[in-house]
Design an enzyme around this catalytic site. Structure first.
Site, mmCIF file in Angstrom:
data_model
loop_
_atom_site.group_PDB
_atom_site.id
_atom_site.type_symbol
_atom_site.label_atom_id
_atom_site.label_comp_id
_atom_site.label_asym_id
_atom_site.label_seq_id
_atom_site.Cartn_x
_atom_site.Cartn_y
_atom_site.Cartn_z
ATOM 1 N N SER A 50 37.777 49.185 38.439
ATOM 2 C CA SER A 50 37.599 49.404 39.874
ATOM 3 C C SER A 50 37.915 48.144 40.666
ATOM 4 O O SER A 50 38.026 47.036 40.131
ATOM 5 C CB SER A 50 36.172 49.858 40.192
ATOM 6 O OG SER A 50 35.305 48.761 40.375
ATOM 7 N N VAL A 51 37.999 48.334 41.981
ATOM 8 C CA VAL A 51 38.236 47.237 42.916
ATOM 9 C C VAL A 51 37.109 46.209 42.860
ATOM 10 O O VAL A 51 37.308 45.034 43.193
ATOM 11 C CB VAL A 51 38.385 47.800 44.349
ATOM 12 C CG1 VAL A 51 37.064 48.361 44.863
ATOM 13 C CG2 VAL A 51 38.930 46.752 45.316
ATOM 14 N N LYS A 52 35.929 46.631 42.415
ATOM 15 C CA LYS A 52 34.766 45.737 42.406
ATOM 16 C C LYS A 52 34.893 44.618 41.373
ATOM 17 O O LYS A 52 34.140 43.636 41.422
ATOM 18 C CB LYS A 52 33.497 46.543 42.152
ATOM 19 C CG LYS A 52 33.157 47.539 43.252
ATOM 20 C CD LYS A 52 32.800 46.865 44.559
ATOM 21 C CE LYS A 52 32.281 47.862 45.575
ATOM 22 N NZ LYS A 52 31.866 47.211 46.830
ATOM 23 N N ASP A 53 35.835 44.750 40.434
ATOM 24 C CA ASP A 53 36.063 43.650 39.496
ATOM 25 C C ASP A 53 36.399 42.366 40.237
ATOM 26 O O ASP A 53 36.010 41.264 39.820
ATOM 27 C CB ASP A 53 37.226 43.981 38.551
ATOM 28 C CG ASP A 53 36.890 45.054 37.537
ATOM 29 O OD1 ASP A 53 35.758 45.588 37.580
ATOM 30 O OD2 ASP A 53 37.750 45.356 36.700
ATOM 31 N N ALA A 56 33.197 40.948 41.783
ATOM 32 C CA ALA A 56 32.285 40.545 40.715
ATOM 33 C C ALA A 56 32.698 39.205 40.121
ATOM 34 O O ALA A 56 31.870 38.278 39.978
ATOM 35 C CB ALA A 56 32.253 41.619 39.629
#
Length: 474
Positions: A50-53, A56
């Protein structure tokens, strides 16, 4: 860092070096005729899916540089899934323990992924006021404070979140389009992607469009629950203040496109079947908004939509026909149980516009005035009160029911919420009547028990269970 392996592609020293540099893919069959081309940023190509990598990794590296996160420490976060998955991947690669608080509405696939990375998962109710100690963010903050070496990532207020997109996602899109992009479309959960990538591209003359669930507070909705995960802003009716994430700058977007759950979910299913792209609900939301923008921009524009994650972690929801049908998002197919029988809506007599409801905070006297004259045998949904006017009610907003006849024995000053029965069972308007009837039988629903009828996850009628057995058109 990565090394070039020639035509075989890059070779990385760590999985974390593979974060970013995701492909753009052009859409074809779903784009409106005469509209601008629509390209999508395939953020599920990040190694954590996901884009959240991006956020993070950037948040952890920033915390390491500042000393907030030390060797052997514990990463703690409140998350609906994707940020936690990204942080879990980073924690595993860099040797940290990870603890994540997740709302109970999170898909089973996301929870399984968090545990697969070795993270500890702490479930908590998702629909509670912000002041409640069980609230996702409050509980995560308390766990971090009580844990030796604990570090709260705090994606909602950590400036390293939007910074990852200002230095990564935004410049990537500009370079990949050769500067030809005219419109960026992205949803906002924490707002990190929209704020970071949007601010960079806006400075280069790109129009920035925020895609938002119809009832989300970001776009001016009433804050009631919606079914597209990981995007928008839900506001519990008992929350004292409507606090938005500190990392979200709403001034970055030139405008907001509000998209209903039904349009978002049907769009993501079209992407799978017409474009070969299996994406999540927030991606369906972004593309639905992008298709509107495409139609307005015309053939000289170039619209880029950010698709945050894959549909693989939503197979039990958005790609489950039964789940969608029972919530009123989909009509039952010819091969479904009860096929050939009328649909629920075929045996539901038309209602007057709007559904009469009783706010839980209303008094008996107020409800009597609202309902007079009314059939004393009628039953009324009791709903969570909201600060703004609403015309439809999400199924989770219906807290229970109250019989009109029962009001006679109550004190005029009593609050309706204190006398409500349990939440009614629900059926989708596109279910086959026989299948819905069988499901209610299995659940032990009696003939006179109330049943809530849903269209796109929102209540449109309340009827006694027995109406399902009435003859309908064939």
């Amino acid at each position: 860092m990565g090394a070039d392996a020639g035509s075989g592609g890059p070779v990385y020293d760590s999985v974390l070096d593979a974060v970013g540099a995701t492909p753009l893919v052009q859409l074809h069959r779903v784009v409106p005729a005469g509209g601008a081309p629509v390209w999508v940023k395939t953020e599920w190509a990040n190694p954590g899916g996901s884009v959240k990598d991006r956020a993070a990794l950037n948040m952890v590296l920033d915390a390491e540089r500042s000393g907030a996160l030390r060797p052997g420490g514990t990463i703690v976060e409140g998350t609906s899934g994707n940020t936690g998955i990204g942080l879990a991947m980073v924690a595993a690669a860099r040797g940290y323990r990870a603890v994540f608080v997740v709302p109970d509405r999170t898909t089973t696939e996301k929870i399984a992924l968090l545990r697969a990375y070795g993270a500890e998962v702490v479930p908590t109710p998702g629909l509670v006021p912000r002041e409640d100690p069980r609230h996702v963010q409050r509980l995560a903050a308390r766990i971090a404070a009580d844990t030796d070496g604990g570090w709260l990532a705090d994606q909602y207020a950590n400036p390293a979140n939007p910074a990852a997109h200002a230095t990564g996602t935004g410049p990537e899109i500009w370079a990949q389009t050769g500067g030809r992009i005219t419109h960026l479309v992205a949803g906002a959960g924490t707002g990190g992607t929209l704020t970071g990538a949007g601010s960079h591209l806006r400075s280069l003359g790109v129009q920035v469009v925020a895609a938002d669930p119809e009832s989300s507070r970001y776009g001016g909705g009433d804050g009631s629950p919606y079914y597209v995960e990981a995007v928008g802003h839900y506001l519990h009716p008992l929350t004292d203040s409507d606090d938005w994430p500190a990392v979200y700058d709403p001034a970055v977007a030139h405008r907001t496109e509000r998209v209903g759950d039904g349009e978002s979910l049907r769009t993501l299913r079209r992407l799978a079947r017409e474009e070969g792209l299996l994406v999540g609900g927030s991606a369906g939301l972004a593309v639905a908004a992008a298709l509107r923008v495409s139609a307005e921009a015309g053939p000289n524009g170039l619209v880029v939509a950010v698709l945050p994650d894959s549909g693989r972690i939503y197979l039990s929801k958005y790609f489950d026909d039964d789940w969608l049908t029972t919530l009123g998002f989909l009509d039952a197919g010819p091969g479904a149980a009860g096929g050939g029988d009328p649909l629920v809506r075929d045996v539901l007599e038309p209602d007057a516009p709007g559904l009469t409801v009783a706010p839980a905070t209303a008094t008996v006297a107020e409800l009597r005035e609202l309902l007079e004259p009314c059939d004393p045998l009628a039953t009324v949904p009791v709903v969570a009160p909201r600060r703004t006017g609403e015309t439809t009610w999400s199924a989770p907003d219906v807290l229970g029911t109250v019989s009109v006849g029962a009001l006679a024995g109550l004190s005029p000053g009593d609050r309706i919420g204190a006398h409500a029965g349990p939440p009614p069972v629900t059926v989708g308007h596109g279910e086959y009547r026989a299948a819905a009837d069988a499901r209610l039988d299995a659940a032990g629903v009696a003939p006179h028990d109330p049943v809530l009828v849903l269209v796109d996850g929102r209540a449109v009628a309340l009827r006694a269970r027995e109406w399902l057995s009435r003859p309908g058109p064939r």
